[in-house]
Motif scaffolding. Structure first.
Motif, short mmCIF file in Angstrom:
data_model
loop_
_atom_site.label_atom_id
_atom_site.label_comp_id
_atom_site.label_asym_id
_atom_site.label_seq_id
_atom_site.Cartn_x
_atom_site.Cartn_y
_atom_site.Cartn_z
N HIS A 67 -11.78 1.33 -10.80
CA HIS A 67 -10.94 1.34 -10.02
C HIS A 67 -11.08 0.61 -8.61
O HIS A 67 -11.55 0.42 -8.02
CB HIS A 67 -11.52 3.26 -8.99
N LEU A 68 -9.60 0.13 -8.12
CA LEU A 68 -9.24 -0.47 -7.43
C LEU A 68 -7.96 -0.20 -6.66
O LEU A 68 -6.90 0.31 -7.38
CB LEU A 68 -8.63 -1.80 -8.26
N LEU A 114 -4.99 1.97 -11.09
CA LEU A 114 -5.11 1.21 -9.44
C LEU A 114 -4.08 1.99 -9.06
O LEU A 114 -3.40 3.12 -9.00
CB LEU A 114 -3.68 -0.17 -9.72
N TYR A 161 -8.36 -3.98 -14.09
CA TYR A 161 -8.85 -2.66 -13.60
C TYR A 161 -8.83 -1.66 -14.13
O TYR A 161 -7.85 -1.38 -15.26
CB TYR A 161 -8.05 -2.68 -12.06
#
Length: 429
Positions: free
Chosen positions: A321-322, A342, A339
């Motif tokens: 998770h970003l 996002l 990632y």
């Protein structure tokens, strides 16, 4: 120096055990012993001696016990997940193209016939995982969807009512109260009336992940998932308390869940370092212990000199998770490349994606986002190709194929092309 670790990880990995040997032995035992072995392991490991296959009557009773307010919330989330999965399905199409006169090629999209969905059921009741896996398989067009979830003592059908309701609503064809390696084996080997799974999907503990890894090749899998991880990029515009809670909110997954903050603002870094332990202390148990352990051992705060250095560090870590809480979100959306999912802006949060926003929460962990994305309808679809050749294309195509084959030393290939050259030759007068 491009980055400075304000808070570093105390330990980067837990003590290792020979999980692979244990899981390999269990899979061998389960394949040989079948359903009897699965029942025995379920009783030994989970203390469950009830019916493995959840009956329609038990599902109906469970559905009746779920509060309407929760049903409404599940309906909201399910609609978002289904609509996003449908949009993914619509984004890929069957195609046909005439590459040269007389040479036509194309691609078809064929759903797998049977999918096995694992729904965790240990510390938490993972309603969302039931939605993410079964719904996506159903939208992809999978013919048979099986679901397994670990049984709990004192629950009528073994599986909590809310999970049973969700699995039923999302379209599971058969549900087993069976967890761990035995649950994975039941789907892979076709036990308890299931067809053998073509693909196994869904998160689970290290034993579940290892079982999927060992079975890969005999069956498809979505990915080999490790502990969940989350990274926040934040600049001076971010609210420290929001950032701290977003880190701790993901740390509650377990003491082995890494969380990172990358920032170019020393003031924010120091504020979050002070706030995060206080946030963790506010959680109830066992969440508090998990979050405190994850933050103490695996939480990191990384201070970078500018946003390009921040982006480069995020790409290096390739988080599951970003979350970006910084100015110029469009720049970050374009620049970031590694990632699982996002999250742009402080208004969103990883929990939205985990539960109800519509994007799938079965995502690559442990840096795997460098080379793969998460679960989607594409995982359940086989993109296969076809070709058709007519007389107009045959002479040149056959000649090129024969010449390349002979250059490679593959005379048999060349002769099959030669035969086609004869087919294209005009009839003798």
């Amino acid at each position: 120096m491009t980055s400075l670790h304000v808070k570093t990880s105390e330990s980067t990995e837990a003590g290792s055990s020979d999980i692979s040997a244990v899981v390999g032995s269990l899979l061998t035992e389960l394949e040989a012993g079948g359903e009897d072995t699965a029942r025995r392991l379920s009783q030994e490991l989970d203390g469950f001696a009830g019916d493995i296959v959840v009956s329609e009557e038990a599902i109906a009773r469970a559905c009746a016990r779920v509060p309407q307010s929760l049903k409404d919330d599940i309906a909201y989330a399910h609609e978002n997940i289904a609509n996003f999965a449908q949009a993914q399905r619509d984004s890929v199409r069957e195609t046909e193209v005439e590459l040269r006169p007389g040479l036509t090629a194309g691609q078809k999209l064929i759903p797998v016939q049977s999918a096995g969905c694992y729904v965790p059921g240990g510390r938490y009741s993972h309603i969302a995982s039931a939605m993410m896996t079964v719904t996506t398989a159903r939208i992809a067009g999978v013919s048979h969807i099986a679901a397994v979830s670990p049984p709990r003592r004192g629950v009528e059908a073994g599986i909590p009512d809310a999970i049973l309701y969700t699995l039923h609503r999302c379209g599971a064809d058969r549900i087993l109260a069976l967890g761990g390696v035995q649950g994975i084996a039941a789907m892979a080997f076709g036990l308890f009336g299931l067809p053998r799974a073509d693909i196994l999907v869904g998160p689970g503990n290290p034993y579940v992940a290892e079982a999927k890894r060992l079975l890969f090749g005999r069956v498809g899998i979505d990915m080999v998932a490790g502990p969940t991880d989350s990274l926040i990029i934040a600049d001076a515009s971010a609210d420290p308390l929001t950032v701290a809670w977003d880190l701790i909110g993901q740390a509650e997954h377990g003491g082995n869940s890494p969380v990172w903050l990358i920032t170019d603002c020393p003031k924010l870094a120091q504020a979050v370092a002070g706030l995060a332990p206080r946030c963790a202390a506010e959680l109830p148990q066992p969440n508090r212990a998990a979050a405190e352990m994850a933050w103490a051992n695996l939480g990191q705060i990384i201070l970078c000199k500018n946003r390009e250095a921040m982006a480069a560090e995020a790409d290096r870590l390739a988080p599951e998770h970003l979350h970006v809480q910084a100015a110029e979100l469009g720049w970050w959306k374009t620049r970031l490349t590694a990632y699982g999912s996002l999250f742009l802006g402080a208004e969103t949060t990883v929990a939205f994606g985990d539960k109800a926003a519509g994007t799938n929460h079965v995502l690559p962990t442990s840096g795997a986002a460098r080379y793969t994305g998460g679960l989607s309808v594409h995982k359940f679809l086989k993109t296969v190709t076809w070709q058709r050749v007519t007389a107009e294309a045959l002479p040149r195509l056959a000649a090129v194929t024969a010449n390349i084959s002979r250059f490679e030393g593959m005379e048999g290939h060349a002769r099959t092309a030669d035969l086609r050259l004869k087919m294209s030759a005009p009839p003798a007068p």
